[in-house]
Design a protein around this motif. Structure first.
Motif, PDB file in Angstrom:
ATOM      1  N   TRP A   1     -12.420 110.997 -35.992  1.00  0.00           N
ATOM      2  CA  TRP A   1     -12.732 111.285 -37.394  1.00  0.00           C
ATOM      3  C   TRP A   1     -12.069 110.338 -38.393  1.00  0.00           C
ATOM      4  O   TRP A   1     -12.312 110.447 -39.595  1.00  0.00           O
ATOM      5  N   GLN A   2     -11.232 109.426 -37.933  1.00  0.00           N
ATOM      6  CA  GLN A   2     -10.475 108.609 -38.874  1.00  0.00           C
ATOM      7  C   GLN A   2     -11.393 107.714 -39.717  1.00  0.00           C
ATOM      8  O   GLN A   2     -12.461 107.284 -39.262  1.00  0.00           O
ATOM      9  N   PRO A   3     -11.004 107.420 -40.967  1.00  0.00           N
ATOM     10  CA  PRO A   3     -11.855 106.582 -41.827  1.00  0.00           C
ATOM     11  C   PRO A   3     -11.957 105.139 -41.361  1.00  0.00           C
ATOM     12  O   PRO A   3     -12.920 104.446 -41.689  1.00  0.00           O
ATOM     13  N   GLN A   4     -10.974 104.663 -40.611  1.00  0.00           N
ATOM     14  CA  GLN A   4     -11.059 103.351 -39.972  1.00  0.00           C
ATOM     15  C   GLN A   4     -10.936 103.573 -38.472  1.00  0.00           C
ATOM     16  O   GLN A   4      -9.891 104.012 -37.982  1.00  0.00           O
ATOM     17  N   THR A   5     -12.003 103.312 -37.735  1.00  0.00           N
ATOM     18  CA  THR A   5     -11.974 103.586 -36.305  1.00  0.00           C
ATOM     19  C   THR A   5     -13.047 102.776 -35.593  1.00  0.00           C
ATOM     20  O   THR A   5     -13.838 102.054 -36.224  1.00  0.00           O
ATOM     21  N   VAL A   6     -13.067 102.901 -34.270  1.00  0.00           N
ATOM     22  CA  VAL A   6     -14.112 102.297 -33.450  1.00  0.00           C
ATOM     23  C   VAL A   6     -14.644 103.371 -32.513  1.00  0.00           C
ATOM     24  O   VAL A   6     -13.882 104.213 -32.017  1.00  0.00           O
ATOM     25  N   VAL A   7     -15.964 103.389 -32.302  1.00  0.00           N
ATOM     26  CA  VAL A   7     -16.585 104.306 -31.355  1.00  0.00           C
ATOM     27  C   VAL A   7     -17.478 103.504 -30.417  1.00  0.00           C
ATOM     28  O   VAL A   7     -17.946 102.415 -30.765  1.00  0.00           O
ATOM     29  N   LEU A   8     -17.702 104.060 -29.235  1.00  0.00           N
ATOM     30  CA  LEU A   8     -18.565 103.433 -28.238  1.00  0.00           C
ATOM     31  C   LEU A   8     -19.789 104.304 -27.987  1.00  0.00           C
ATOM     32  O   LEU A   8     -19.675 105.527 -27.922  1.00  0.00           O
ATOM     33  N   THR A   9     -20.945 103.674 -27.859  1.00  0.00           N
ATOM     34  CA  THR A   9     -22.156 104.385 -27.471  1.00  0.00           C
ATOM     35  C   THR A   9     -22.795 103.679 -26.284  1.00  0.00           C
ATOM     36  O   THR A   9     -22.726 102.460 -26.149  1.00  0.00           O
ATOM     37  N   ASP A  10     -23.411 104.484 -25.427  1.00  0.00           N
ATOM     38  CA  ASP A  10     -24.066 103.980 -24.225  1.00  0.00           C
ATOM     39  C   ASP A  10     -25.520 103.676 -24.555  1.00  0.00           C
ATOM     40  O   ASP A  10     -26.284 104.574 -24.928  1.00  0.00           O
ATOM     41  N   GLU A  11     -25.913 102.436 -24.417  1.00  0.00           N
ATOM     42  CA  GLU A  11     -27.272 101.994 -24.752  1.00  0.00           C
ATOM     43  C   GLU A  11     -28.104 101.708 -23.510  1.00  0.00           C
ATOM     44  O   GLU A  11     -29.074 100.938 -23.550  1.00  0.00           O
ATOM     45  N   GLY A  12     -27.738 102.318 -22.382  1.00  0.00           N
ATOM     46  CA  GLY A  12     -28.521 102.154 -21.161  1.00  0.00           C
ATOM     47  C   GLY A  12     -28.511 100.727 -20.654  1.00  0.00           C
ATOM     48  O   GLY A  12     -27.447 100.131 -20.453  1.00  0.00           O
ATOM     49  N   LEU A  13     -29.695 100.162 -20.446  1.00  0.00           N
ATOM     50  CA  LEU A  13     -29.794  98.804 -19.906  1.00  0.00           C
ATOM     51  C   LEU A  13     -29.271  97.757 -20.873  1.00  0.00           C
ATOM     52  O   LEU A  13     -29.075  96.594 -20.487  1.00  0.00           O
ATOM     53  N   ASN A  14     -29.030  98.130 -22.121  1.00  0.00           N
ATOM     54  CA  ASN A  14     -28.461  97.193 -23.103  1.00  0.00           C
ATOM     55  C   ASN A  14     -26.937  97.236 -23.147  1.00  0.00           C
ATOM     56  O   ASN A  14     -26.331  96.635 -24.035  1.00  0.00           O
ATOM     57  N   GLY A  15     -26.324  97.954 -22.208  1.00  0.00           N
ATOM     58  CA  GLY A  15     -24.871  97.990 -22.149  1.00  0.00           C
ATOM     59  C   GLY A  15     -24.284  98.971 -23.148  1.00  0.00           C
ATOM     60  O   GLY A  15     -24.924  99.941 -23.560  1.00  0.00           O
TER      61      GLY A  15
END
Length: 733
Positions: free
Chosen positions: A546-560
């Motif tokens: 929830w932090q205002p400055q952060t990084v998140v990861l998402t899984d895009e399948g065959l696009n890594g």
């Protein structure tokens, strides 16, 4: 003093005299401490000594109340949300308040509703303006509120209303008060309107400073009351099925939780977690002024429901509707001076309930929610019902929804993206295990929806199986301690993945509020805080996402994988993003990084394959043989090397393999009244835990020093889901 009688056993104080009652001291404000409080009449009495003529103010009487002065009926109230005033003579006065049995009133014959809700046992509750707390089926909630639940005190402060607005960069304050009263703000005084040039704006704390101005209401030179106000604009963007809040011209990703009851310190916990919104739902109560003042100070936006939920209210009854008008008028006048108030919502789940039960579309709403309440809100952001929007009110892809696809409905984690959520005012309900979890009574505090054969512990078990590929039933039977450890972490991991989707670049989601902030009682409830206000493992997980400055990861399948860097603050961010693939938790398979600048209030997306400059099947989508790594770490650092945030991805759904504590260094030393713990490991630690630490259940990359503060007892061990045994913490001088 307090005493109780059978329903209607005494109509007046004089009739009490023939009864042999056991009167006991009691505290006001307060509620009757009896789980069957609705079954009896409850009498309060006190003597008011002689003095000047005064006004006695009753801020809330729950629910059917008769007020007697010197034995004579002076006032009848049947709405716990309405304030009353009574003139008290200068003579000795005996005050009696009788709170009549709600159950007896419910037994009286009245017209039936057009549909029935499972939320409450007695459908005729729709006629009574009282809280549903303690009266809802299968909810782990406190006793029903009965008695003088708000202050009863002498107060000659008149009814008044303060409103603020912005004209360009000028803050305008208007006051509606009786003649002779003046408002002072920022050293300026007016009896109607004043203007502050170049006013500082009030912002949600994630996006700026929640600037406030002191105000006082005076009669002549005497200050009658005081408070703080702020200037901001709040609009709702609703085009093309969207719903988003725009504060001071800036779209805000709202995140937070739904309020239950608790100490104001719980709001501080919410703010410290990086949340910027709290919802006061229609099944609860309007909170007191200190609650909203604290939200103002903390920079928390408030989504405020009117106290209606799930039922077919008798809006055609003129007397009932008149009482509701008075309730809403008083509450709006009291609350709209607070800059934190962002959304007024007509009700919780009335439209949804009607639609789900097959009621004709024209009956999903009514003049109360569609006309009266919005007219009283007078241009403020108003939502007629939550959820609302779309072909059916509860469809997730339009307007406001209650999203339990991931959660109660046990949809796969990919549903968080597929559902195309725009704004969810409640979501992600789990039986969250805290430190008060009792192995001897594992179902204590576990919520269950009315009429369902499953409870929310079953929901949490479902995702334990999904995340860790273990059979929760078998694990619970053979290794309960391990089951509890995995369960404690499960809901936080699920919430992290869902919020990663919702906060990612290009997401349709503009806000999400977790169901609940705090448990009502001990056990594995919906809260991200336990009943004492202590954070659970999921609170720590949400704090990271929830932090205002952060990084998140998402899984895009065959696009890594994609890394999404978020900077909501009003300052640009100069940073480095590093992506690391680890095998066996310690061997670096690949590493890449990039340096960049991110303007204020923007996000940016980075492709994993571009960062690594090669093919590593980062998300394990192609599956050419076993995966080459078991954890991906995205690390966001400032230019001087300070770690701002980490995000993690695990290509295989599997229980963490437990190994030895070799290579782990854990030391503690005294620091004032606290302990400073230094922790470092040669191998990745999964959900590391230290009792009493200011950060907990965190993933620790290898060879990174982690410093923790522990208040209270000397920390003994550090544990993690991938450790076979806890590692002792060595005390150093």
């Amino acid at each position: 003093m307090i005493a109780s009688t059978a329903p209607n056993e005494a109509a007046t104080p004089k009739e009490l005299e023939r009864l042999s009652l056991a009167w006991s001291p009691t505290t006001v404000p307060g509620s009757v401490d009896d789980e069957n409080a609705d079954e009896r009449d409850w009498w309060y009495r006190c003597d008011i000594p002689p003095g000047d003529e005064r006004t006695l103010r009753f801020d809330g009487l729950a629910t059917i109340a008769d007020i007697f002065l010197n034995g004579e009926l002076a006032l009848h109230s049947d709405n716990m949300f309405v304030r009353h005033r009574l003139a008290i003579s200068g003579q000795q006065t005996t005050l009696h308040i009788c709170f009549r049995s709600l159950n007896a009133a419910l037994a009286e014959k009245r017209p039936r509703p057009r549909w029935k809700t499972r939320l409450v046992k007695h459908q005729q509750l729709r006629w009574f303006r009282t809280s549903l707390l303690g009266r809802m089926s299968s909810w782990p909630a406190p006793n029903a509120i009965v008695g003088p639940w708000r202050a009863v005190e002498f107060d000659d402060t008149p009814d008044f209303e303060i409103r603020t607005r912005l004209e360009g960069n000028t803050g305008v304050v208007t006051v509606n008060a009786p003649p002779g009263f003046t408002l002072t703000v920022n050293g300026m005084t007016a009896d109607r309107e004043l203007r502050i040039e170049r006013a500082n704006l009030w912002w949600p704390h994630t996006h700026g400073t929640p600037s406030l101005y002191e105000w006082t209401l005076q009669r002549h030179d005497t200050v009658i009351t005081r408070g703080r106000l702020g200037f901001r604009t709040i609009e709702a963007r609703r085009d093309a099925g969207d719903f988003a809040l725009v504060v001071n011209g800036v779209p805000i990703f709202c995140r937070g939780a739904c309020w239950t009851r608790g100490e104001l310190a719980s709001l501080d916990r919410l703010r410290d977690a990086g949340a910027n919104m709290i919802r006061v739902g229609g099944t609860m109560v309007y909170e007191d002024d200190s609650f909203y003042a604290r939200c103002d100070e903390l920079g928390l936006i408030v989504w405020q429901d009117f106290m209606f939920a799930n039922m077919d209210y008798p809006t055609g009854d003129a007397r009932w509707l008149a009482g509701v008008r008075e309730e809403a008028t008083q509450q709006i006048a009291r609350l709209r001076r607070h800059p934190s108030i962002a959304v007024w919502c007509g009700n919780s789940e009335v439209a949804q309930q009607a639609a789900m039960l097959g009621v004709p579309r024209e009956l999903w709403s009514n003049a109360l929610f569609g006309e009266l309440l919005p007219s009283l809100c007078d241009g403020d952001v108003y939502v007629p019902s939550t959820p609302t929007g779309g072909a059916l009110p509860f469809h997730t892809g339009s307007g406001v929804t209650h999203y339990y696809g991931v959660g109660a409905y046990r949809r796969p984690l990919t549903d968080a993206r597929r559902a195309n959520v725009r704004f969810t005012s409640e979501c992600l309900g789990f039986a969250n295990i805290g430190d008060d979890f009792d192995p001897a009574d594992p179902k204590r505090g576990v919520p269950r929806d009315a009429g369902s054969e499953w409870d929310f512990a079953d929901v949490s078990d479902h995702y334990l199986r999904e995340l860790f590929d273990v059979d929760p039933d078998q694990l619970r039977a053979t290794d309960f301690e391990r089951y509890a450890a995995l369960s404690r972490v499960t809901s936080g991991e699920v919430m992290s993945q869902v919020f990663s989707e919702w906060r990612s670049t290009g997401s349709s989601c503009n806000g999400a509020l977790v169901w609940f902030l705090q448990d009502f009682s001990s056990g594995a409830g919906w809260g991200i805080l336990d009943h004492r206000g202590k954070p659970k493992a999921c609170w720590y997980a949400l704090r990271r996402i929830w932090q205002p400055q952060t990084v998140v990861l998402t899984d895009e399948g065959l696009n890594g994988l994609r890394a999404h860097v978020i900077n909501e603050t009003n300052e640009p961010l100069a940073a480095t993003l590093e992506l690391t693939l680890l095998r066996d938790g310690e061997i670096v398979i690949a590493r890449g990084e990039t340096t960049f600048e991110l303007p204020s209030r923007t996000t940016r997306m980075f492709e994993s394959d571009a960062l690594l400059d090669g093919f590593y099947d980062v998300g394990y989508a192609y599956r050419f043989g076993p995966p080459g790594h078991d954890v991906t770490i995205a690390t966001l650092r400032t230019r001087d090397g300070e770690v701002l945030a980490d995000a993690f991805d695990f290509p295989l759904r599997a229980e963490p393999r437990r190994g030895s504590g070799a290579g782990i260094t854990a030391t503690a030393r005294r620091s004032g009244h606290a302990w400073r713990v230094s922790l470092e490991s040669e191998r990745f630690l999964f959900a590391a835990h230290v009792d009493g630490a200011d950060d907990d259940y965190f993933h620790l990359p290898p060879r990174r020093l982690k410093t923790l503060t522990v208040h209270g007892a000397q920390p003994a061990v550090v544990d993690a889901l991938n450790l076979a045994e806890p590692v002792p913490i060595v005390v150093s001088e």
